[in-house]
Enzyme design. Structure first.
Site, PDB file in Angstrom:
ATOM      1  CB  SER A   1      44.916  49.955  28.313  1.00  0.00           C
ATOM      2  OG  SER A   1      45.605  50.297  27.136  1.00  0.00           O
TER       3      SER A   1
ATOM      4  CE1 TYR B   1      40.590  49.301  25.428  1.00  0.00           C
ATOM      5  CE2 TYR B   1      42.628  50.461  24.951  1.00  0.00           C
ATOM      6  CZ  TYR B   1      41.962  49.352  25.439  1.00  0.00           C
ATOM      7  OH  TYR B   1      42.678  48.292  25.953  1.00  0.00           O
TER       8      TYR B   1
END
Ligand SMILES: NC(=O)c1ccc[n+]([C@@H]2O[C@H](COP(=O)([O-])OP(=O)(O)OC[C@H]3O[C@@H](n4cnc5c(N)ncnc54)[C@H](O)[C@@H]3O)[C@@H](O)[C@H]2O)c1
Length: 250
Positions: A139, A152
């Site tokens: 990501s 995350y």
């Protein structure tokens, strides 16, 4: 076109979003697939939609045994393992002081530890069958902070280092690369804005802030995956590819 017809590919998180798009693209190219997801019903529905060879294996990638089983199933069904795409992932939302310890561990286990497990079992199997190519879906959160996403960003932040290390330790037989998307229209992205009063508007505004003025699609990511898996990318390893509609340029 990509020379991956009849190659054996394993995809985690393959029944939804980006993973689903990658499965479709690999199936269109004639790859033989082992697809992982947690929901058997979804998995079997997907099997019926695909025209090529595909086998669904239900399981939670946080368990080391699931990853071992995925590799074993590839060898049992097709006698080889040539490519792996690791797309299973989850958000972990909440500032550090508000984040439950279990949520931190669950996010790390899904986005990082599961990657270790599949590499641990998959790489030796790939080596035995002439090597191959691996793509991990990371990501842009590895390079950019997002409010309330410490678990995350930390879990995705470890992946560029891990990918460099694996490239170093296992080349030239194994190539490994990381794709770092920005906002791609999937159930995960939809869930990330559900807490807002106006989730549709938030997503529309997000798209408008991007230089390319639209959210990504699973197909945008799948195109990059096909390139990295194919021999066209035979001099590419240990790298990360930011596929983000220009997000990091802003
Ligand atoms: N959608 C985005 O905007 C975006 C942006 C950057 C990175 N990513 C990454 O892309 C990957 C795919 O995300 P997506 O947007 O397609 O989400 P998604 O929720 O649509 O798909 C993720 C899939 O992974 C599966 N999964 C989650 N935890 C699992 C587990 N423990 N065991 C087995 N399967 C599990 C889910 O069930 C789901 O099928 C993730 O790693 C995510 O972090 C997504």
């Amino acid at each position: 076109m990509y020379g991956i017809k009849d190659k054996v590919a394993l995809v985690t998180g393959g029944t939804s979003g980006i993973g689903r798009g990658i499965v479709q693209a690999l199936s269109n190219e004639g790859a033989r697939l082992i697809i992982n997801g947690r929901d058997s019903e979804k998995g079997h529905k997907l099997m019926n939609e695909l025209s090529g060879q595909a086998h669904f294996v239900a399981g939670d990638v946080k368990n080391a045994e699931t990853n071992f089983q995925l590799v074993e199933e590839a060898l049992a069904h097709y006698g080889a393992l040539n490519m792996m795409v690791l797309s299973a992932g989850k958000l972990g939302i909440g500032k550090i002081d508000m984040l439950a310890i279990e949520d931190w561990h669950d996010t790390m286990a899904t986005n990082l530890h599961a990657v270790f497990y599949l590499l641990k079992y998959g790489i030796p199997a790939m080596q035995k069958h002439g090597g191959g190519s691996i793509v991990i879906i990371g990501s842009i959160a590895a390079f950019h902070g997002f409010p309330n996403h410490p678990a995350y960003t930390a879990s995705k932040g470890a992946l560029p280092a891990l990918v460099r290390q694996v490239a170093l330790d296992y080349g030239p037989e194994i190539r490994i690369n990381l794709i770092c998307p920005a906002q791609v229209k999937t159930p995960l992205l939809d869930s990330s804005v559900q807490a807002f009063e106006n989730p549709t508007e938030i997503l529309a505004q997000t798209a408008q802030r991007l230089p390319l003025k639209r959210l990504g699609t699973p197909g945008d990511i799948a195109n990059a995956v096909l390139y990295l898996l194919s021999d066209t990318a035979s001099w590419v390893t240990g790298s990360y590819f930011i596929i983000d509609g220009g997000f990091l340029a802003t």
